[in-house]
Design an enzyme around this catalytic site. Structure first.
Site, PDB file in Angstrom:
ATOM      1  N   ASP A 263     -45.374 -16.653  19.119  1.00 52.52           N
ATOM      2  CA  ASP A 263     -44.812 -15.583  18.313  1.00 52.52           C
ATOM      3  C   ASP A 263     -44.486 -14.464  19.297  1.00 52.52           C
ATOM      4  OD1 ASP A 263     -45.641 -14.299  15.004  1.00 52.52           O
ATOM      5  OD2 ASP A 263     -43.960 -13.899  16.356  1.00 52.52           O
TER       6      ASP A 263
HETATM    7  C1  GLC Z   1     -42.163 -11.616  14.393  1.00 45.92           C
HETATM    8  C2  GLC Z   1     -42.716 -12.653  13.432  1.00 45.92           C
HETATM    9  C3  GLC Z   1     -42.101 -14.014  13.594  1.00 45.92           C
HETATM   10  C4  GLC Z   1     -40.649 -13.836  14.013  1.00 45.92           C
HETATM   11  C5  GLC Z   1     -40.653 -13.264  15.404  1.00 45.92           C
HETATM   12  C6  GLC Z   1     -39.235 -12.939  15.896  1.00 45.92           C
HETATM   13  O1  GLC Z   1     -43.182 -10.774  14.836  1.00 45.92           O
HETATM   14  O2  GLC Z   1     -44.134 -12.787  13.382  1.00 45.92           O
HETATM   15  O3  GLC Z   1     -42.207 -14.698  12.345  1.00 45.92           O
HETATM   16  O4  GLC Z   1     -39.961 -15.075  13.986  1.00 45.92           O
HETATM   17  O5  GLC Z   1     -41.465 -12.106  15.526  1.00 45.92           O
HETATM   18  O6  GLC Z   1     -38.682 -11.930  15.120  1.00 45.92           O
END
Ligand code: GLC
Length: 747
Positions: A263
């Site tokens: 993430d």
């Molecule tokens: C965010 C989310 C994830 C997302 C990523 C990119 O913090 O937790 O679900 O795909 O970052 O935006």
């Protein structure tokens, strides 16, 4: 003539020569693994390190020298996010990147229809493909453990079996476009409160029976090409550098051959991430560099610091080769996949799909006196009340926010559907948090400075002499109102809505409440509302889908994918589960960055499993949903009285449409283990079928299961076991509306 023969011979020779000299990694006729090994063998250590971490906010490098393209990721699970600047979260202000906003995945789960999941995946995959994206950062399948989790609207409910069945067609649909899904957030990311620092722990039974199944199905049945490591910790280690989850379970037990993507900001340590099983690092704010620093990408934990450990001889390149091979495999499956279709964007088919999925997922919770469907064609005065009737819902909520090509509001949808003799009037009723901008772009301005009393007075006046009142409220994806990075602070509706709804009910008994939310909410006014519709966050076609249901053009057939508890304490996470974290540690915590343990003491008893154990009465039970017609069930039967471990058993039940219009019914099969060596839930969902029946039509619905439906995870043996003994098959129209029970045995 001679010249032509010579020319042909030369051409053939060249072709053979070219084919012979074609490098294996570029030869799509060669097996994937051969191509991966060949490419890996041609790459330098620096090139291998370059492809395992981000080069921009949403892309990672390829190998330009070898003609291997970079990988482009995009949010999100409900539609394709607009492009942002290279190194920013803010939108780049493009004019070619608005999309179709599909319903939130909680609505998809509420359809209980795998065909809708396939339609959804194919459609959103076509939009990702058209936008030249290689990895779609979704779907999310974290289990609905608490009704306060800010991101439940992005997930598929409280039951591992329902989520496991519904996630697979979505994955296959997306990947049929040559776009990878990235199933998230693996694992145990069941709240947004302190999501980067909550250190989850739980029994292996709860882990394997509740929180892993949907991810396992995504890998083994869906064949997802990537998976996203979550922010939280598990047993003291951040998940993105946690070998138990990323290696022992994901690779060794499940055979995952895809890429584990962090993430955004989920990686925290070079040594741990090298050996922890992660393949692709995104979103790190590393070495104290603030987000947005131009050279941040070279400072990522898997960039220079990794290369330095290799050049210093501290680590070898075995893990590097493994990571780079996984990323190359993903590139070959997506960016370098020459067989992929061309995709499409904002097509009438996608808009129709959004509307159809929404119509199948909307849940009719209450319909006393069959007040619904409304006659919108007659000479009626319809009062539409509530901010959510006009507020854009495709914006907000965090990373799943979208720039929709169009969004039909509930008010516009109802107006469009109402006949020429009908009169539709509107009053605001209440005002919520203004969402002035999203990712740096201005959004709709619906500011209204009037105070609550004035707004309620106006709404009551408008409602009093209407034939029907359609109230559209709920949550709105503002922080703490179903939003990423911010859990809700209570079960109740915000912005004084309960007072307003109660006042409307006092003014007009023909009150229909349309609740727009991705979570259960408290309904103290429930007895005063004639009807209640759970309308979710349903995207571009929201207004049309709500009008389809309210007018009866579509007969509601959705059922709840999670329990509406009467009180927060009726949820295991709150009664026993330490949500939102260990009390003592939270009380002692001096800064947001402190790690807080949270033990899931409620264990396997999540959702209806908890309600059954505690014999509580939910506001609305898991699997509940009404129709405009009625269904009659016969007595369920089984094709045998006893089965053996390598056998199957089929349960059948007659279902008849006893009403005067076509409808769909979701027949649910729960299994009860009457005696087990470890505690088990009273019953567990192990099968379901959605059937369409014409008025008067009767069908025999059959559901076949094998021993896996009888098994539980025995963490003493670390294995799934089905213990011989007495079982019951429970057929229900919901987890509480039981139509019949069949006793049987496992020999
Ligand atoms: C965010 C989310 C994830 C997302 C990523 C990119 O913090 O937790 O679900 O795909 O970052 O935006």
């Amino acid at each position: 003539m001679k010249f032509q023969i010579v020319a042909a011979a030369v051409a053939i020779g060249a072709a053979i020569g070219a084919a012979g000299s074609q490098p294996v990694y570029l030869d799509t006729t060669k097996p994937l693994e051969e191509r991966v090994e060949d490419a890996l063998g041609r790459m330098t250590t620096e090139e291998k390190a370059a492809i395992i971490h981000a080069q921009s906010k949403f892309s990672s490098a390829g190998v330009p020298r070898l003609g291997i393209p970079e990988l482009w990721c995009t949010d999100g699970p409900h539609g394709i996010r607009p492009d942002v600047f290279w190194d920013e979260w803010d939108q780049a202000g493009c004019t070619n990147d608005s999309c179709t906003a599909f319903p939130a995945l909680t609505c998809l789960a509420a359809t209980w229809n795998p065909e809708m999941s396939a339609l959804y995946g194919r459609s959103i995959g076509e939009e990702a493909r058209y936008r030249e994206k290689d990895v779609l950062l979704g779907p999310g399948v974290n289990i609905y453990r608490t009704p306060l989790n800010g991101r439940n609207f992005e997930y598929m409910g409280e039951d591992p079996y329902l989520a496991s069945v519904m996630v697979v067609p979505y994955i296959k649909g997306v990947q049929s476009n040559g776009v990878a899904t990235c199933v998230k957030h693996y694992a145990l990311n069941n709240q947004e409160y302190r999501r980067h620092t909550t250190d989850v722990d739980l029994s292996d039974r709860a882990l394997y029976e509740i929180y892993l199944p949907a991810f396992k199905a995504a890998v083994q049945d869906g064949g997802t090409w990537s998976i996203m490591g979550s922010y939280n910790l598990y047993q003291g280690r951040h998940v993105c550098q946690n070998p138990r989850l990323l290696k022992d379970i994901l690779r060794d037990e499940w055979g995952f051959d895809g890429v584990v993507i962090s993430d955004w900001g989920g990686v925290h340590d070079t040594d741990q991430v090298i050996s922890g099983g992660l393949d692709l690092e995104f979103g790190s704010w590393t070495n104290g560099l603030s987000e947005g620093m131009k050279n941040a990408y070279d400072s990522y934990f898997m960039a220079y610091p990794y290369l330095k450990r290799i050049s210093d001889g501290v680590v070898d390149t075995q893990e590097l080769d493994r990571k780079a091979a996984n990323v190359l495999r993903l590139i070959f499956r997506t960016a370098m996949n020459q067989a992929k279709p061309s995709g499409s964007m904002n097509s009438p088919e996608h808009v129709a799909a959004a509307r159809r999925i929404a119509g199948e997922g909307i849940v009719l919770l209450k319909n006393s006196g069959n007040i619904l469907p409304l006659d919108l064609d007659g000479k009626k005065k319809i009062a539409v009340i509530g901010e959510n009737a006009i507020k854009m819902m495709t914006v907000g909520g965090g990373s799943s926010s979208l720039k929709a090509r169009r969004e039909v509001s509930p008010l516009d949808g109802i107006k469009a559907r109402a006949g020429k003799d009908a009169e539709v009037v509107y009053a605001r009723g209440y005002t919520g948090d203004p969402v002035a901008q999203q990712d740096g772009m201005k959004v709709q301005d619906i500011s209204d400075s009037r105070d609550a009393d004035a707004l309620i007075a106006e709404a009551v006046a408008v409602a009093r002499d209407a034939d029907y009142v359609i109230y559209v409220g709920g949550l709105n994806k503002a922080p703490h109102q179903d939003c990423e990075d911010a859990d809700r602070e209570g079960l109740g509706l915000p912005y004084g809505q309960d007072r307003l709804i109660s006042a409307l009910a006092d003014a007009n008994k023909n009150l229909i409440v349309v609740n727009v939310s991705g979570n259960a909410v408290a309904m103290p006014w429930l007895d005063k509302a004639a009807a209640v519709v759970q309308a979710w966050f349903i995207g571009s076609e929201a207004g049309n889908a709500i009008a389809d249901i309210v007018s009866g053009d579509v007969n509601p057939s959705g059922k709840l994918p999670f329990t509406f508890p009467a009180r927060l304490e009726d949820s295991g996470a709150h009664a026993e589960g330490e949500y939102p974290g260990n009390k003592e540690q939270l009380a002692a915590s001096k800064q947001w960055g402190d790690t807080i343990k949270e033990y899931y003491n409620e264990d396997i008893f999540v959702g209806y499993r908890w309600a059954d154990k505690k014999k509580t009465t939910p506001l609305f039970p898991f699997g509940h949903g009404l129709s405009y017609t009625t269904f009659e069930y016969g007595k369920p039967t089984a094709d045998k009285k006893a089965m053996t471990a390598d056998d199957t058993i089929t349960f059948s039940v007659n279902v008849k449409n006893t009403g005067d219009r076509e409808g769909q019914e979701i027949v649910q099969l729960y299994i009860a283990d009457k005696k087990s060596s470890l505690p088990r839930p009273v019953k567990e969902l192990k099968g379901f079928k959605k059937v369409k029946l014409a008025p008067g039509e009767e069908q025999t619905v059959s559901i076949t299961v094998d021993k896996s439906a009888l098994s539980f995870f025995d963490d003493r043996q670390h294995a799934w076991v089905a213990e011989p003994g007495k079982f019951e098959a429970i057929i229900g129209a919901s987890s509480r509306d039981i139509k019949g029970v069949v006793k049987f045995e496992l020999k």
